[in-house]
Design an enzyme around this catalytic site. Structure first.
Site, PDB file in Angstrom:
ATOM      1  N   GLU A 188      -4.966  -2.673   6.673  1.00 22.71           N
ATOM      2  CA  GLU A 188      -4.806  -1.260   7.039  1.00 22.71           C
ATOM      3  C   GLU A 188      -5.268  -0.995   8.462  1.00 22.71           C
ATOM      4  O   GLU A 188      -4.651  -0.196   9.193  1.00 22.71           O
ATOM      5  CB  GLU A 188      -5.553  -0.373   6.048  1.00 22.71           C
ATOM      6  CG  GLU A 188      -4.879  -0.250   4.682  1.00 22.71           C
ATOM      7  CD  GLU A 188      -5.093  -1.483   3.802  1.00 22.71           C
ATOM      8  OE1 GLU A 188      -4.341  -1.643   2.817  1.00 22.71           O
ATOM      9  OE2 GLU A 188      -6.009  -2.275   4.108  1.00 22.71           O
TER      10      GLU A 188
ATOM     11  N   HIS B 177      -7.073   4.317  -6.986  1.00 23.50           N
ATOM     12  CA  HIS B 177      -5.689   4.745  -6.788  1.00 23.50           C
ATOM     13  C   HIS B 177      -5.528   6.235  -7.094  1.00 23.50           C
ATOM     14  O   HIS B 177      -4.474   6.668  -7.552  1.00 23.50           O
ATOM     15  CB  HIS B 177      -4.731   3.932  -7.663  1.00 23.50           C
ATOM     16  CG  HIS B 177      -4.703   2.469  -7.315  1.00 23.50           C
ATOM     17  ND1 HIS B 177      -5.624   1.588  -7.800  1.00 23.50           N
ATOM     18  CD2 HIS B 177      -3.872   1.767  -6.509  1.00 23.50           C
ATOM     19  CE1 HIS B 177      -5.361   0.374  -7.324  1.00 23.50           C
ATOM     20  NE2 HIS B 177      -4.301   0.459  -6.540  1.00 23.50           N
TER      21      HIS B 177
END
Length: 363
Positions: free
Chosen positions: A96, A166
């Protein structure tokens, strides 16, 4: 149904489900797309349409991220690599920080740089690049360089079974960073128009997409190119007695809470506002509403402590103190890691919002 009421986005009256609803939308009329062709799309398809339009109209645009070449885990970029080629739509390594840094470099060199972080929960390794590089590049170079062409898309918020890695809503972290814009859409029409604006805005922008809405929020979406304004809240329902504010998927819990309040307390009317952009946010629209109603309830999925609701509550009490009839209510996620089996107790559901509105009205 709950006491005769159908709850949730599937039954929402806020969605533009018909061509007639699109034709009657004052905002879409003002943009000149209300009378054009529409196509039934869910939010995922609307995002795909925005990306396709951008790649078609902007030769400098590139789309990249983990697995985006085959469509991404949520299929938002499906078909784009086949249509535009692997040099413009491509996979990245699982990093990321690298995705954000690469995107900043592409934007600094003049590209329209559209990055996807696969889940908002994993955006934190990229925080330094976004907060210390993308946000500050223009300022520290005296406008000689900038990363304004960078847009970061990322699925966020609860989905019902995501657990603590998540399901998170980290928008408040980024709303604290001068130089970034932060957007959270609530539906397909909104997602397309706000994403087009984010991509074309001359500032780095992060779009948090509530992933539970990817396939549940279905509307007739204009196929033409259109841009919805950033930093402009939308009054979804006018009212006189209490202002209810939210963004993203939380809007539908607020809608249901308002329906229950107005059923159980005849004569009461609630004003519902979708912020849409939370940095820079539209405090003026909210303040005008609260000066009229004298009460405010704000809700979001992120934890209550240091959440964005605290910022909005502080701003509104400064602007509207002499007009407030009750303390500002915050209905938020609990201040603990997002749970799996106990998610229903964590969420700021319609019942919790209902109770907050009731407290505000009875104060």
């Amino acid at each position: 149904p709950v006491r005769g009421m159908d709850l949730g986005v599937a039954h929402s009256k806020l969605l533009l489900r018909s061509v007639a609803a699109v034709r009657n939308s004052a905002e879409l009329q003002s943009l000149g797309v209300a009378d054009g062709e529409t196509r039934k799309m869910n939010m995922c398809q609307a995002i795909n349409d925005a990306l396709r339009l951008t790649l078609t109209t902007d030769d400098t645009a590139v789309v990249f991220g983990e697995d985006v070449a085959f469509g991404g885990v949520f299929r938002c970029s499906v078909g784009l690599a086949d249509e535009f080629g692997g040099e413009r739509v491509f996979n990245t390594p699982l990093t990321e920080q690298g995705i954000a840094g690469f995107g900043i470099g592409m934007a600094a060199m003049g590209h329209t740089s559209i990055a996807e972080i696969q889940f908002a929960d994993y955006i934190f390794p990229a925080f330094d690049q976004l907060a210390n590089e993308a946000a500050k590049f223009r300022y520290r170079s005296g406008n000689e360089f900038n990363a304004g062409g960078l847009t970061v898309r990322t699925p966020s918020a609860a989905v019902g079974h995501g657990g603590h890695y998540h399901s998170q809503s980290p928008e408040a972290f980024f709303a604290h960073v001068p130089g970034l814009k932060v957007v959270v859409p609530r539906s397909a029409v909104q997602a397309k128009g706000l994403l087009m604006s984010a991509i074309r805005d001359p500032n780095p922008t992060i779009v948090f997409e509530p992933k539970i809405l990817y396939r549940s929020a279905v509307e007739q979406v204009p196929v033409d190119d259109y841009m919805l304004p950033l930093s402009q809240a939308e009054i979804l329902k006018p009212g006189a007695d209490v202002t209810v504010v939210g963004y993203g998927s939380q809007i539908y819990a607020l809608e249901n809470a308002i329906q229950m309040i107005e059923r159980d307390m005849p004569g009461v009317s609630c004003e519902l506002i979708d912020l849409r952009t939370i940095m820079p946010y539209d405090a003026e629209t909210v303040a005008q509403s609260v000066n009229k109603t004298g009460r405010m309830v704000i809700a979001h999925e992120a934890p209550r402590i240091q959440g964005f609701a605290a910022e909005l509550a502080a701003e509104i009490q400064e602007r509207c103190f002499l007009r407030l009839e009750s303390p500002i209510e915050r209905v938020c996620g609990l201040s603990l890691p997002h749970p799996l089996v106990f998610e229903r107790f964590y969420m700021p559901c319609a019942v919790r919002v209902y109770e907050a509105i009731k407290r505000s009205l009875n104060y």
